[in-house]
Design a protein around this motif. Structure first.
Motif, PDB file in Angstrom:
ATOM      1  N   LEU A 116       0.709  -0.976  -0.125  1.00 14.09           N
ATOM      2  CA  LEU A 116      -0.203  -0.653  -0.104  1.00 14.09           C
ATOM      3  C   LEU A 116       1.083   1.257  -0.411  1.00 14.09           C
ATOM      4  N   ALA A 117       1.779   1.204   0.591  1.00 19.85           N
ATOM      5  CA  ALA A 117       3.108   2.579   0.778  1.00 19.85           C
ATOM      6  C   ALA A 117       4.139   2.630  -0.510  1.00 19.85           C
ATOM      7  N   ALA A 118       3.560   1.153  -1.516  1.00 22.71           N
ATOM      8  CA  ALA A 118       4.269   1.620  -2.483  1.00 22.71           C
ATOM      9  C   ALA A 118       3.321   1.874  -3.727  1.00 22.71           C
ATOM     10  N   ILE A 119       1.993   2.120  -3.834  1.00 26.27           N
ATOM     11  CA  ILE A 119       1.230   2.490  -4.506  1.00 26.27           C
ATOM     12  C   ILE A 119       0.720   3.205  -4.130  1.00 26.27           C
ATOM     13  N   ASP A 120       1.002   4.332  -2.955  1.00 22.75           N
ATOM     14  CA  ASP A 120       0.637   5.068  -2.613  1.00 22.75           C
ATOM     15  C   ASP A 120       0.666   6.791  -3.066  1.00 22.75           C
ATOM     16  N   GLY A 121       0.523   6.129  -4.437  1.00 25.09           N
ATOM     17  CA  GLY A 121       0.820   7.578  -5.401  1.00 25.09           C
ATOM     18  C   GLY A 121      -0.770   7.833  -6.142  1.00 25.09           C
ATOM     19  N   ASN A 122      -0.619   8.862  -7.595  1.00 24.57           N
ATOM     20  CA  ASN A 122      -1.332   9.170  -7.913  1.00 24.57           C
ATOM     21  C   ASN A 122      -1.155   9.538  -9.659  1.00 24.57           C
ATOM     22  N   ILE A 123      -2.194   8.366 -10.516  1.00 20.20           N
ATOM     23  CA  ILE A 123      -1.844   8.397 -12.145  1.00 20.20           C
ATOM     24  C   ILE A 123      -2.466   9.703 -12.299  1.00 20.20           C
ATOM     25  N   CYS A 124      -2.126  10.325 -13.225  1.00 12.13           N
ATOM     26  CA  CYS A 124      -3.116  11.347 -13.760  1.00 12.13           C
ATOM     27  C   CYS A 124      -4.032  11.138 -15.725  1.00 12.13           C
ATOM     28  N   ASN A 125      -4.850  11.165 -15.598  1.00 10.50           N
ATOM     29  CA  ASN A 125      -5.356  10.794 -16.950  1.00 10.50           C
ATOM     30  C   ASN A 125      -4.776  10.239 -17.992  1.00 10.50           C
ATOM     31  N   GLU A 126      -3.365  11.163 -18.230  1.00  9.90           N
ATOM     32  CA  GLU A 126      -2.380  10.908 -19.331  1.00  9.90           C
ATOM     33  C   GLU A 126      -1.906   9.986 -19.219  1.00  9.90           C
ATOM     34  N   GLN A 127      -1.030   9.964 -17.883  1.00 10.56           N
ATOM     35  CA  GLN A 127      -0.667   9.225 -17.804  1.00 10.56           C
ATOM     36  C   GLN A 127      -1.042   7.213 -18.019  1.00 10.56           C
ATOM     37  N   ALA A 128      -2.309   7.612 -17.293  1.00  9.54           N
ATOM     38  CA  ALA A 128      -2.581   6.358 -17.390  1.00  9.54           C
ATOM     39  C   ALA A 128      -3.626   5.749 -19.058  1.00  9.54           C
ATOM     40  N   GLU A 129      -3.379   6.714 -20.347  1.00  5.77           N
ATOM     41  CA  GLU A 129      -3.325   6.315 -21.286  1.00  5.77           C
ATOM     42  C   GLU A 129      -2.174   6.000 -21.522  1.00  5.77           C
ATOM     43  N   LYS A 130      -1.555   6.465 -21.497  1.00  4.25           N
ATOM     44  CA  LYS A 130       0.030   7.011 -21.750  1.00  4.25           C
ATOM     45  C   LYS A 130       0.282   5.031 -21.797  1.00  4.25           C
ATOM     46  N   LEU A 131       0.312   4.497 -20.576  1.00  5.67           N
ATOM     47  CA  LEU A 131       0.251   3.507 -19.898  1.00  5.67           C
ATOM     48  C   LEU A 131      -0.582   2.563 -20.254  1.00  5.67           C
ATOM     49  N   LYS A 132      -1.691   2.784 -21.193  1.00  5.72           N
ATOM     50  CA  LYS A 132      -2.730   1.479 -21.549  1.00  5.72           C
ATOM     51  C   LYS A 132      -2.382   1.550 -22.735  1.00  5.72           C
ATOM     52  N   ILE A 133      -1.830   2.378 -23.287  1.00  8.43           N
ATOM     53  CA  ILE A 133      -1.669   2.115 -25.460  1.00  8.43           C
ATOM     54  C   ILE A 133       0.032   1.457 -24.895  1.00  8.43           C
ATOM     55  N   ILE A 134       0.622   1.518 -24.328  1.00  6.84           N
ATOM     56  CA  ILE A 134       1.995   1.080 -24.011  1.00  6.84           C
ATOM     57  C   ILE A 134       2.433  -0.684 -23.953  1.00  6.84           C
ATOM     58  N   ARG A 135       0.741  -1.107 -23.266  1.00  3.90           N
ATOM     59  CA  ARG A 135       0.937  -2.153 -22.813  1.00  3.90           C
ATOM     60  C   ARG A 135       0.774  -2.739 -23.457  1.00  3.90           C
ATOM     61  N   SER A 136      -0.622  -2.439 -24.211  1.00  2.00           N
ATOM     62  CA  SER A 136      -0.795  -3.199 -25.867  1.00  2.00           C
ATOM     63  C   SER A 136      -0.203  -3.427 -26.707  1.00  2.00           C
ATOM     64  N   HIS A 137       0.775  -2.275 -26.589  1.00  2.00           N
ATOM     65  CA  HIS A 137       2.145  -1.923 -27.902  1.00  2.00           C
ATOM     66  C   HIS A 137       2.858  -3.344 -27.152  1.00  2.00           C
ATOM     67  N   MET A 138       2.973  -3.878 -26.060  1.00  2.00           N
ATOM     68  CA  MET A 138       3.365  -4.825 -25.197  1.00  2.00           C
ATOM     69  C   MET A 138       3.291  -5.963 -25.825  1.00  2.00           C
ATOM     70  N   ASP A 139       1.481  -6.010 -25.795  1.00  2.14           N
ATOM     71  CA  ASP A 139       0.992  -7.117 -26.364  1.00  2.14           C
ATOM     72  C   ASP A 139       1.347  -7.955 -27.868  1.00  2.14           C
ATOM     73  N   ASN A 140       0.831  -6.548 -28.465  1.00  2.00           N
ATOM     74  CA  ASN A 140       1.058  -6.303 -29.826  1.00  2.00           C
ATOM     75  C   ASN A 140       2.487  -7.180 -30.486  1.00  2.00           C
ATOM     76  N   ILE A 141       3.603  -6.995 -29.584  1.00  2.00           N
ATOM     77  CA  ILE A 141       5.105  -7.323 -30.036  1.00  2.00           C
ATOM     78  C   ILE A 141       5.335  -8.980 -29.806  1.00  2.00           C
ATOM     79  N   GLU A 142       4.490  -8.944 -28.373  1.00  2.00           N
ATOM     80  CA  GLU A 142       4.323 -10.260 -27.096  1.00  2.00           C
ATOM     81  C   GLU A 142       3.805 -11.330 -28.729  1.00  2.00           C
ATOM     82  N   THR A 143       2.917 -10.886 -29.110  1.00  2.00           N
ATOM     83  CA  THR A 143       1.807 -12.174 -30.110  1.00  2.00           C
ATOM     84  C   THR A 143       2.911 -12.131 -31.948  1.00  2.00           C
ATOM     85  N   CYS A 144       3.447 -10.874 -31.889  1.00  2.00           N
ATOM     86  CA  CYS A 144       4.512 -10.590 -33.468  1.00  2.00           C
ATOM     87  C   CYS A 144       6.077 -12.021 -32.947  1.00  2.00           C
ATOM     88  N   LYS A 145       6.148 -12.067 -31.678  1.00  6.20           N
ATOM     89  CA  LYS A 145       7.363 -12.202 -31.338  1.00  6.20           C
ATOM     90  C   LYS A 145       7.037 -14.298 -31.564  1.00  6.20           C
TER      91      LYS A 145
END
Length: 296
Positions: free
Chosen positions: A93-122
């Motif tokens: 709980l102490a490690a996740i005591d932060g705040n993800i703004c909407n911009e960073q959240a959208e960026k994280l979603k895009i990055i993770r989606s890209h990672m999944d696509n690369i894993e499929t290609c690999k």
């Protein structure tokens, strides 16, 4: 052998092209993981403090929960616990005591989606590689007996050096071609440098990684003992290069003789002859190679 290089068969060239592309995809995934870590750090979420693998099952579940409701903080992490977790709920709980703004959240979603696509290609690329390497299954199994070498590492080694060792007169020629031998830069009886030169951009880092894996295992005492003895005199980096050269020499002889790796050969080679006469300087040199410090 043509001007210090050789032309491998067409299927080996195709295999080399595919394995190098797989290496690129792996590097892309590593880069995306670093970007994910950067997003979490910016948002003051320090999962790397409580998890060994930020992209493991428990950590990924927490990231999914954070992205599902970025504005809400997680109050109960007991449902994310997995077997073997050492961190307490309070530490997580102490490690996740932060705040993800909407911009960073959208960026994280895009990055993770890209990672999944690369894993499929690999994964699709790996299936093509395995189909292509089937005809070299015997040589592949022989190389897998070498310490520190796993499946796709063996495939990459075959793709880079081939399976026909007759193109290299000796193992030293192969080590020189891979650029794992020290330079011989000497002038007026003074050695200027013995560093290895640049080259072997694909196979040399691979052999170094295999050497690092081999020395960490107590299963291969002949490799680990050689590393520890060299490290005392020459340091870690030169010792690792020597171990990588040792593994490549073993691969050369394995492919040439069509025999699996035999650790007993190293043990026999380290045994001194029963009757041997050496000079004082030779005796000092032998003791220094074993790691002894000679005092006057």
């Amino acid at each position: 052998m043509i001007n210090g290089s050789f032309i491998p068969p067409a299927d080996i060239r195709q295999l080399r092209d595919l394995t190098r592309y797989r290496n690129k995809l792996t590097n892309f995934i590593v880069g995306e993981k670093n970007r994910v870590q950067n997003c979490l750090t910016v948002s003051n979420i320090k999962l790397d403090d409580v998890f060994t693998d930020v992209f493991g099952k428990a950590s990924s579940s927490i990231i999914n929960a954070l992205l599902l409701n970025p504005s809400e903080k997680i109050s109960d992490v007991s449902k994310f616990r997995t077997r073997g977790m050492k961190s307490t709920d309070e530490e997580i709980l102490a490690a996740i005591d932060g705040n993800i703004c909407n911009e960073q959240a959208e960026k994280l979603k895009i990055i993770r989606s890209h990672m999944d696509n690369i894993e499929t290609c690999k994964a699709n690329l790996e299936s093509v590689i395995l189909n292509l390497v089937e005809k070299y299954l015997q040589q592949l199994n022989l190389i897998l007996t070498v310490p520190g070498i796993k499946s796709f590492s063996a495939v990459s080694i075959i793709s880079e050096i081939g399976v026909d060792m007759s193109v290299f007169p000796t193992s030293k020629h192969l080590c020189s071609w891979v650029v794992l031998t020290p330079q011989n830069n000497e002038s007026a009886s003074k050695k200027k440098t013995t560093r290895i030169s640049r080259g072997g951009a694909y196979i040399k880092p691979l052999l170094v990684q295999c050497a690092l894996a081999a020395i960490k295992s107590n299963k291969y005492s002949e490799i680990r003992n050689r590393y520890l003895a060299l490290k005392k005199r020459r340091g870690h980096e030169k010792a690792i290069i020597d171990i990588a050269r040792t593994l490549l020499t073993a691969i050369y002889n394995i492919l040439k003789e069509n025999e699996p790796y035999n650790p007993n050969l190293y043990t026999k080679s380290d045994l001194p002859p029963q009757h041997r006469t050496v000079s004082f300087d030779e005796a000092v040199f032998i003791l220094q190679r074993q790691g002894y410090i000679i005092t006057s």
